[in-house]
Design a protein around this motif. Structure first.
Motif, short mmCIF file in Angstrom:
data_model
loop_
_atom_site.label_atom_id
_atom_site.label_comp_id
_atom_site.label_asym_id
_atom_site.label_seq_id
_atom_site.Cartn_x
_atom_site.Cartn_y
_atom_site.Cartn_z
N SER A 29 0.83 -1.20 0.00
CA SER A 29 0.00 0.00 0.00
C SER A 29 0.87 1.26 0.00
O SER A 29 1.91 1.30 0.65
N SER A 35 -1.03 5.98 -8.60
CA SER A 35 -0.42 7.21 -9.15
C SER A 35 0.29 6.93 -10.47
O SER A 35 0.25 7.76 -11.38
N GLY A 64 -3.14 -2.44 -2.16
CA GLY A 64 -1.94 -3.00 -1.53
C GLY A 64 -2.13 -3.40 -0.08
O GLY A 64 -1.27 -4.07 0.50
#
Ligand code: GTP
Ligand code: MG
Length: 201
Positions: A29, A35, A64
Motif C-alpha cells: 500500500s 499514481s 496493496g
C-alpha cells in the motif's frame, strides 16, 4: 481515455493491429500504484497522435493493503503482464515486492512478463533501496526493472513501452471476464521500426 483502435489521424486503420493485454499492478500500500496508472493514462491522453504499434492494456490496479491480499489471485489470473511496485524510500516495500514476484512466479501464467518498478525516484535524498541492489535482483529473476516517479513522470511511459515490447504479439490474447471492469488504454509508440509487428502478422 479509452480507444478501440479505429482510424488514426494519419488515416490508416489500425484495428487489425491492436493487441490487447491484461496488466496488473501489485505492491505494498502507498507505493504509488494508482499514481503510476494515473500518470501513464494522463500522459497517453495528451500524447494521442501518431500511432505505429497499438497495444491495448487493460490495467488492473490492485489494493496493496494486506487485508485484500486474498483477492490478488483473482486479479493476476490471466494477466500477461504485471508491474510489481515498491517505494525506493522504504526497504519493507522492496521486501514485499520480492514476495509478490515469488507469488507470481509460482502461481501466475508461466509466460507472464513481470516488471519491477522502484517508484518515488524523485525522493532520492530519502533513498533506502539502492538502484544496484534492485537491478541485481531483477537480473537474477529475469524482470524488467526501472526506477520511476509518478510525480515527475520519470520512466513511466518507458516502463509501459518496455513491457509492450516484451509481450508476444503473435498469439491470440485472452482477457477473460475483464471487459467492462477495467479501463483499456492504448499504448502508441512513435518509433517506425515496430510498425507492422503486431498480432496480425
Ligand atoms: P494502495 O492503493 O493503498 O495500495 O496504494 P497505491 O500503491 O495505489 O499508492 P498511491 O498511488 O495511492 O500513492 C500513495 C501516496 O504516495 C500518495 O500520497 C501519492 O501522492 C504518493 N506518491 C505516489 N507516487 C509518488 C512518486 O513517484 N513520488 C512521490 N514523491 N510521491 C508519490
Ligand atoms: Mg491504489
Amino acid at each position: 481515455m479509452t480507444s478501440r483502435g479505429a482510424a488514426r489521424p494519419n488515416g490508416q486503420s489500425q484495428a487489425s493491429k491492436i493487441c490487447q493485454f491484461k496488466l496488473v499492478l501489485l505492491g505494498e500500500s502507498a507505493v504509488g500504484k494508482s499514481s503510476l496508472v494515473l500518470r501513464f493514462v494522463k500522459g497517453q491522453f495528451h500524447e494521442y497522435q501518431e500511432s505505429t504499434i497499438g497495444v491495448k492494456f487493460e490495467i488492473w490496479d490492485t489494493a496493496g493493503q494486506e487485508r485484500y491480499h486474498s483477492l490478488a489471485p483473482m486479479y493476476y489470473r490471466g494477466a500477461q503482464a504485471a508491474i510489481v511496485v515498491y517505494d525506493i524510500t522504504n526497504q519493507e516495500t522492496f521486501a514485499r515486492a520480492k514476495t509478490w514476484v515469488k507469488e507470481l512466479q509460482r502461481q501466475a501464467s508461466p509466460s507472464i512478463v513481470i516488471a519491477l518498478a522502484g517508484n518515488k525516484a524523485d525522493l532520492a535524498s530519502k533513498r533506502m533501496v539502492e538502484y544496484e541492489e534492485a537491478q541485481a535482483y531483477a537480473d537474477d529473476n529475469s524482470l524488467l526493472f526501472m526506477e520511476t516517479s509518478a510525480k515527475t513522470a520519470m520512466n513511466v511511459n518507458d516502463l509501459f513501452l518496455a513491457i509492450a515490447k516484451k509481450l508476444p504479439k503473435s498469439e491470440p490474447q485472452s482477457t477473460s471476464g475483464a471487459a467492462g471492469r477495467s479501463r483499456g488504454v492504448d499504448l502508441h509508440e512513435q518509433s517506425q521500426q515496430n510498425k507492422n509487428q503486431c498480432c496480425s502478422n
